[in-house]
Every structure is written in structure tokens, then in C-alpha cells.
Motif scaffolding. Structure first.
Motif, PDB file in Angstrom:
ATOM      1  N   VAL A 167      25.780  43.605 -59.757  1.00  0.00           N
ATOM      2  CA  VAL A 167      27.061  42.919 -59.559  1.00  0.00           C
ATOM      3  C   VAL A 167      27.630  43.242 -58.180  1.00  0.00           C
ATOM      4  CG1 VAL A 167      29.344  42.473 -60.520  1.00  0.00           C
ATOM      5  CG2 VAL A 167      27.510  43.227 -62.034  1.00  0.00           C
ATOM      6  N   GLU A 178      33.636  37.966 -58.657  1.00  0.00           N
ATOM      7  CA  GLU A 178      32.352  38.646 -58.631  1.00  0.00           C
ATOM      8  C   GLU A 178      31.209  37.644 -58.636  1.00  0.00           C
ATOM      9  OE1 GLU A 178      32.199  41.044 -62.166  1.00  0.00           O
ATOM     10  OE2 GLU A 178      31.825  39.338 -63.477  1.00  0.00           O
ATOM     11  N   MET A 180      27.147  37.904 -60.049  1.00  0.00           N
ATOM     12  CA  MET A 180      26.334  38.786 -60.881  1.00  0.00           C
ATOM     13  C   MET A 180      24.980  38.144 -61.146  1.00  0.00           C
ATOM     14  SD  MET A 180      27.039  39.760 -64.904  1.00  0.00           S
ATOM     15  CE  MET A 180      27.380  38.046 -65.317  1.00  0.00           C
TER      16      MET A 180
END
Length: 288
Positions: A167, A178, A180
Motif C-alpha cells: 500500500v 491510497e 493498493m
């Protein structure tokens, strides 16, 4: 048996003391009787101190229960948050750790330098929707990043949605922006993005394992940040890593966090993910 007057007097005083009657005894017997009263009075308190009451099990909200034939996991309420618990304790190449989203059961992690393996233990209902719950090992970076690791699930279990993840996130809040890349216990891998703080995650899913290719679980996954583009890299059976699918575009400001994490997909049940041969470089085009 002959009982002397002094002995008779002492026995009588002790019996009266047990009934908490006024005493007429010798000073020695009086002291013994008083001590007996104190012991009998204190014993329940000592026993109670040795056996504290059991703590109640954490209450799991319905939305955090995993999907099943009779239940569908769904997003948390829009205003639901728990503060992350951050530990500035270095581990391997990482500067610190965090229980993102304050899982109901604390996580843990260890590093074996001989095998270059990180073992991450965590509960957590998901890394998805508008907020996350998982144990995260992180370091601060900026600019371009090449990032990869061998991933596995050391604890055998029927295939389910537990996931090992790499991540890159803006901060350590539970609803942070984010990007990921993750591998699920079913063998599925994906590249996912929460484009804004508190937004719903979107992803590109690739079902490499599961019902399509029995036993095909990617051995190594990676993510490359090149400017505002983030691309997924995989190696299924040890072949050279290669980009898988198109990149996702999003922007992170200044410094951000780069790290590995694990989520059991159960709010209070701890499971384990493993990461070995972790590679992080502050440049694009280096994933291997």
C-alpha cells in the motif's frame, strides 16, 4: 485426655472469636483470635484480586461481519471512524507500524533477518469501502517508487477474502487516499485506489487463482509509482515480474507512506500474512 485450665481457656476464646462474641481470654489467645478474624474477613478480597472478571467480547457491528450465504458485508456508516494506533518502532526496512483504523483486536509483526521474512498478524474487517482496518508496516517516501515482495498465507485455511497488500497511502488515517495492490486468499489480485480521503475504493480485479487456474497463486506482487501513475506487477510462478493491466492515475502530495500490510477480513479473528525479499527503491522502472 486431661485438659489444663489454660488450654481450656484458650479453646473457649478461639470458639468465641469465630462467632465474634466478646472475649475473656489470655492476651496470647486474644491475639490469635483477632488474627483469625482478620484472615477470615480478608480472604474473599484476596481471592477476588487473583481472579479479575473476564472482559466481554468486542461488539462487532453488522456491517463489519464477513460475507456469507446469509449475510453480505457492506460499507460502514459515512461518519464511522476509529483512530489508528501508531507505533514508531522500526522493523526491518520500515520506520514504524500502525493498526490502521484501530482494529478491535491489536495486530503484531515480526522480522526474521535470516530468511528476510516479515510476519504480520492482524484482525480487521476489510481494507476496502471508505475506511480500512489492518496492521501496516510503513516508511515515509516521496517521488517515484518501485516496490515488490513475495507474499504468502502461512496459516492454512479454506480460500476466503483475507489479503496481503502493498500500500502507498497519503497518511495513516483509516480513510486515507491510497493505492493498493493486494492478493486475496482466493488467489485474486487487484490494483485498487481510494482517490480522495473518505471516498469509496475502486479497483481492477484479476482472478488468476480460484476457480480459473487451480493452485495458481501469484508468488510475488509489486507496485510502481511513476509520477501520478501506479501500475501492478506480478510473478505467478517465479518468472520475471511483468506489468499486469493498465496503470491507475491518482495524485499524492509531498511525503506519503509506503508499506506492507495484512487483513484477516474478520473483525475480531487474527490471521497471518508473510512477506519476504521485500524490495523498495526511490525510483520508477526498478520492480523485480
Amino acid at each position: 485426655m486431661k485438659v489444663t485450665p489454660g488450654r481450656t481457656e484458650c479453646l473457649s476464646a478461639s470458639l468465641f472469636a469465630m462467632r465474634i462474641y466478646p472475649l475473656r481470654a489470655t492476651p496470647k489467645c486474644s491475639r490469635l483470635a483477632s488474627l483469625l478474624i482478620v484472615i477470615l474477613w480478608m480472604s474473599p478480597h484476596w481471592l477476588g484480586a487473583q481472579a479479575p472478571p473476564a472482559q466481554p467480547a468486542p461488539e462487532v457491528p453488522d456491517w463489519a461481519l464477513p460475507s456469507s450465504p446469509t449475510h453480505k458485508q457492506y460499507p460502514p456508516p459515512a461518519d464511522f471512524h476509529r483512530p489508528s494506533k501508531v507505533f514508531d518502532t522500526p522493523i526491518g526496512v520500515f520506520e514504524g507500524q500502525a493498526d490502521i483504523g484501530g482494529p478491535l483486536v491489536p495486530g503484531s509483526a515480526s522480522y526474521d533477518p535470516a530468511s528476510k521474512t516479515y510476519t504480520v498478524n492482524s484482525a480487521g474487517y476489510n481494507i476496502w469501502y471508505t475506511r480500512d482496518e489492518f496492521r501496516y508496516l510503513w516508511k515515509k517516501m516521496s517521488g517515484d517508487v518501485s516496490f515488490a515482495a513475495n507474499v504468502s498465507f502461512p496459516v492454512p485455511a479454506p480460500p476466503h477474502d483475507r489479503k496481503v497488500v502493498l500500500v502507498i497511502r497519503q497518511n495513516l488515517d483509516d480513510d486515507s487516499k491510497e493505492v493498493m495492490t493486494g492478493e486475496h486468499g482466493t488467489g485474486m489480485v487487484h490494483l485498487a485506489v481510494r482517490a480522495e480521503k473518505g471516498a469509496m475504493i475502486k479497483d481492477m480485479q484479476y482472478r488468476i487463482g480460484g476457480s480459473l487456474l487451480t493452485g495458481a497463486m501469484p508468488q510475488r506482487i509489486g507496485i510502481e509509482k511513476h509520477g501520478d501513475e501506479f501500475a501492478l506487477f506480478i510473478s505467478v510462478q517465479g518468472e520475471p515480474m511483468h506489468q499486469f493491466g493498465p496503470p491507475i492515475t491518482t495524485h499524492l502530495d509531498g511525503q506519503f507512506y509506503v508499506g506492507i500490510g495484512f487483513c484477516s477480513h474478520y473483525a475480531v479473528d487474527v490471521d497471518t500474512g508473510a512477506f519476504s525479499d521485500v524490495f523498495i527503491e526511490n525510483a520508477a522502472g526498478k520492480v523485480h
